[in-house]
Motif scaffolding. Structure first.
Motif, mmCIF file in Angstrom:
data_model
loop_
_atom_site.group_PDB
_atom_site.id
_atom_site.type_symbol
_atom_site.label_atom_id
_atom_site.label_comp_id
_atom_site.label_asym_id
_atom_site.label_seq_id
_atom_site.Cartn_x
_atom_site.Cartn_y
_atom_site.Cartn_z
ATOM 1 N N ALA A 30 -11.293 -18.479 -9.028
ATOM 2 C CA ALA A 30 -10.840 -17.094 -8.858
ATOM 3 C C ALA A 30 -10.104 -16.629 -10.111
ATOM 4 O O ALA A 30 -9.699 -17.434 -10.962
ATOM 5 C CB ALA A 30 -9.922 -17.003 -7.647
ATOM 6 N N LYS A 31 -9.921 -15.345 -10.222
ATOM 7 C CA LYS A 31 -9.098 -14.766 -11.286
ATOM 8 C C LYS A 31 -7.648 -14.698 -10.815
ATOM 9 O O LYS A 31 -7.369 -14.571 -9.627
ATOM 10 C CB LYS A 31 -9.595 -13.361 -11.629
ATOM 11 C CG LYS A 31 -11.010 -13.317 -12.169
ATOM 12 C CD LYS A 31 -11.451 -11.890 -12.417
ATOM 13 C CE LYS A 31 -12.892 -11.820 -12.911
ATOM 14 N NZ LYS A 31 -13.338 -10.412 -13.096
ATOM 15 N N ALA A 32 -6.734 -14.758 -11.751
ATOM 16 C CA ALA A 32 -5.313 -14.637 -11.427
ATOM 17 C C ALA A 32 -4.951 -13.160 -11.274
ATOM 18 O O ALA A 32 -5.477 -12.305 -11.997
ATOM 19 C CB ALA A 32 -4.465 -15.264 -12.523
ATOM 20 N N PRO A 33 -4.071 -12.817 -10.342
ATOM 21 C CA PRO A 33 -3.667 -11.409 -10.175
ATOM 22 C C PRO A 33 -2.827 -10.931 -11.357
ATOM 23 O O PRO A 33 -2.091 -11.718 -11.963
ATOM 24 C CB PRO A 33 -2.851 -11.437 -8.881
ATOM 25 C CG PRO A 33 -2.338 -12.840 -8.782
ATOM 26 C CD PRO A 33 -3.405 -13.715 -9.386
ATOM 27 N N GLN A 34 -2.931 -9.638 -11.635
ATOM 28 C CA GLN A 34 -2.222 -9.045 -12.774
ATOM 29 C C GLN A 34 -1.215 -7.960 -12.371
ATOM 30 O O GLN A 34 -0.640 -7.306 -13.229
ATOM 31 C CB GLN A 34 -3.237 -8.446 -13.766
ATOM 32 C CG GLN A 34 -4.226 -9.445 -14.320
ATOM 33 C CD GLN A 34 -3.558 -10.556 -15.097
ATOM 34 O OE1 GLN A 34 -2.623 -10.315 -15.856
ATOM 35 N NE2 GLN A 34 -4.034 -11.785 -14.899
ATOM 36 N N ALA A 35 -1.015 -7.754 -11.097
ATOM 37 C CA ALA A 35 -0.038 -6.764 -10.596
ATOM 38 C C ALA A 35 -0.367 -5.344 -11.034
ATOM 39 O O ALA A 35 0.514 -4.557 -11.369
ATOM 40 C CB ALA A 35 1.385 -7.134 -11.012
ATOM 41 N N THR A 36 -1.655 -5.004 -11.047
ATOM 42 C CA THR A 36 -2.033 -3.621 -11.291
ATOM 43 C C THR A 36 -1.700 -2.798 -10.046
ATOM 44 O O THR A 36 -1.694 -3.316 -8.929
ATOM 45 C CB THR A 36 -3.537 -3.517 -11.589
ATOM 46 O OG1 THR A 36 -4.260 -4.168 -10.529
ATOM 47 C CG2 THR A 36 -3.878 -4.189 -12.905
ATOM 48 N N PRO A 37 -1.395 -1.505 -10.194
ATOM 49 C CA PRO A 37 -1.033 -0.682 -9.035
ATOM 50 C C PRO A 37 -2.151 -0.634 -7.996
ATOM 51 O O PRO A 37 -3.342 -0.577 -8.332
ATOM 52 C CB PRO A 37 -0.789 0.703 -9.650
ATOM 53 C CG PRO A 37 -0.435 0.431 -11.072
ATOM 54 C CD PRO A 37 -1.262 -0.757 -11.465
ATOM 55 N N LEU A 38 -1.763 -0.648 -6.729
ATOM 56 C CA LEU A 38 -2.687 -0.566 -5.603
ATOM 57 C C LEU A 38 -2.218 0.593 -4.734
ATOM 58 O O LEU A 38 -1.070 0.603 -4.292
ATOM 59 C CB LEU A 38 -2.690 -1.868 -4.804
ATOM 60 C CG LEU A 38 -3.011 -3.148 -5.570
ATOM 61 C CD1 LEU A 38 -2.747 -4.375 -4.710
ATOM 62 C CD2 LEU A 38 -4.447 -3.142 -6.065
ATOM 63 N N VAL A 39 -3.113 1.539 -4.465
ATOM 64 C CA VAL A 39 -2.718 2.761 -3.765
ATOM 65 C C VAL A 39 -3.414 2.846 -2.421
ATOM 66 O O VAL A 39 -4.638 2.682 -2.314
ATOM 67 C CB VAL A 39 -3.043 4.018 -4.606
ATOM 68 C CG1 VAL A 39 -2.576 5.276 -3.876
ATOM 69 C CG2 VAL A 39 -2.370 3.925 -5.973
ATOM 70 N N GLY A 40 -2.637 3.095 -1.369
ATOM 71 C CA GLY A 40 -3.169 3.281 -0.030
ATOM 72 C C GLY A 40 -2.926 4.679 0.477
ATOM 73 O O GLY A 40 -2.663 5.602 -0.301
ATOM 74 N N ARG A 41 -2.989 4.863 1.797
ATOM 75 C CA ARG A 41 -2.732 6.165 2.415
ATOM 76 C C ARG A 41 -1.243 6.473 2.504
ATOM 77 O O ARG A 41 -0.827 7.628 2.389
ATOM 78 C CB ARG A 41 -3.304 6.216 3.838
ATOM 79 C CG ARG A 41 -4.803 6.392 3.939
ATOM 80 C CD ARG A 41 -5.192 6.777 5.363
ATOM 81 N NE ARG A 41 -4.554 8.025 5.739
ATOM 82 C CZ ARG A 41 -4.068 8.315 6.955
ATOM 83 N NH1 ARG A 41 -4.112 7.402 7.913
ATOM 84 N NH2 ARG A 41 -3.521 9.469 7.211
ATOM 85 N N PHE A 42 -0.440 5.445 2.716
ATOM 86 C CA PHE A 42 0.985 5.629 2.986
ATOM 87 C C PHE A 42 1.889 5.087 1.886
ATOM 88 O O PHE A 42 3.003 5.571 1.714
ATOM 89 C CB PHE A 42 1.355 4.952 4.314
ATOM 90 C CG PHE A 42 0.566 5.455 5.474
ATOM 91 C CD1 PHE A 42 0.909 6.643 6.113
ATOM 92 C CD2 PHE A 42 -0.556 4.768 5.929
ATOM 93 C CE1 PHE A 42 0.169 7.120 7.176
ATOM 94 C CE2 PHE A 42 -1.294 5.241 6.998
ATOM 95 C CZ PHE A 42 -0.943 6.417 7.623
ATOM 96 N N ILE A 43 1.411 4.096 1.173
ATOM 97 C CA ILE A 43 2.238 3.437 0.149
ATOM 98 C C ILE A 43 1.408 3.113 -1.077
ATOM 99 O O ILE A 43 0.171 3.137 -1.039
ATOM 100 C CB ILE A 43 2.878 2.131 0.687
ATOM 101 C CG1 ILE A 43 1.800 1.171 1.251
ATOM 102 C CG2 ILE A 43 3.921 2.442 1.773
ATOM 103 C CD1 ILE A 43 1.458 0.017 0.381
ATOM 104 N N ARG A 44 2.103 2.813 -2.147
ATOM 105 C CA ARG A 44 1.447 2.184 -3.293
ATOM 106 C C ARG A 44 2.241 0.942 -3.653
ATOM 107 O O ARG A 44 3.468 0.881 -3.448
ATOM 108 C CB ARG A 44 1.332 3.129 -4.492
ATOM 109 C CG ARG A 44 2.609 3.427 -5.235
ATOM 110 C CD ARG A 44 2.356 4.324 -6.452
ATOM 111 N NE ARG A 44 3.560 4.539 -7.239
ATOM 112 C CZ ARG A 44 4.445 5.499 -7.021
ATOM 113 N NH1 ARG A 44 4.259 6.355 -6.032
ATOM 114 N NH2 ARG A 44 5.516 5.608 -7.789
#
Length: 223
Positions: free
Chosen positions: A10-24
């Motif tokens: 797998a790739k390692a996570p980089q903490a890029t922003p993740l946007v949902g309906r209620f939160i990011r």
């Protein structure tokens, strides 16, 4: 011996922003988040029971809190995210990806500390969904959830989110001078599509009415 997996790490996570309906979700940034989180965690309306099963807190001294937050922000495993409410712009909690093992396709959601403003709302569930979605998009085979076996609230949450109970590691840790038996839960990559679809149905506008949910997450996942 079983057949080779023909699988790539797998790739390692980089903490890029993740946007949902209620939160990011964004990488924890003490300069942006410090005052909001101090108020959420230690202010007059703080839920002090939040710290009962965490290895740190509550924080009486502001200096100790600031050091804790700065240490979290500097860490890459756990990799901490802030939960930012889209409506108000307030940072209302943190959580992390941790025990990151790309070579084995294994990753965990942990260090969850959601403030009172997130409780009894869709925001915490959406945060878990967004990190789960990222975990499997990175190529992981296994997503883990671990908690103190005495932490009934965390165990209920794991089951509600679709994690499967795997067992208890007895006398696994000593936390705050108390024994911790650790309950283990997981979601596998071939289970995630159905679980993700349940999250998406539950988070949809037609299920999140002004007065609350129409159908439970479990019901949405059962479809």
């Amino acid at each position: 011996m079983s057949s080779p997996l023909n699988w790539h790490p797998a790739k390692a996570p980089q903490a890029t922003p993740l946007v949902g309906r209620f939160i990011r979700l964004e990488k924890l940034d003490p300069r942006r988040d410090r005052e909001d989180l101090w108020e959420i965690y230690q202010g007059p309306s703080a839920d002090l029971a939040l710290w009962d099963y965490l290895p740190y807190g509550p924080f009486v001294e502001r200096e100790d809190f600031d050091h804790w937050l700065d240490s979290n922000a500097a860490s890459t495993d756990p990799l901490f995210y802030s939960v930012i409410d889209l409506a108000s712009g307030q940072t209302q909690g943190i959580l992390s990806l941790m025990s990151i093992a790309p070579a084995h396709g294994r990753i965990e959601i942990g260090h969850i500390a959601f403030g009172g403003a997130m409780q009894r709302t869709p925001k915490g569930s959406e945060a878990v969904y967004l990190l789960g979605k990222l975990a499997f998009a990175l190529g992981n085979r296994r997503l883990e959830w671990k908690c103190n076996n005495a932490n009934a609230r965390s165990k209920r949450a794991a089951e509600r989110f679709g994690f499967s109970f795997e067992g208890v590691f007895r006398q696994h840790m000593v936390i705050k001078d108390h024994n911790r038996d650790t309950a283990w839960y997981s979601i596998m990559d071939d289970e995630w599509p159905a679980i993700a679809a349940g999250f998406e149905r539950w988070l949809a506008a037609d299920n999140q009415a002004a007065e609350g949910q129409v159908r439970t997450l479990e019901a949405c996942r059962a479809d």
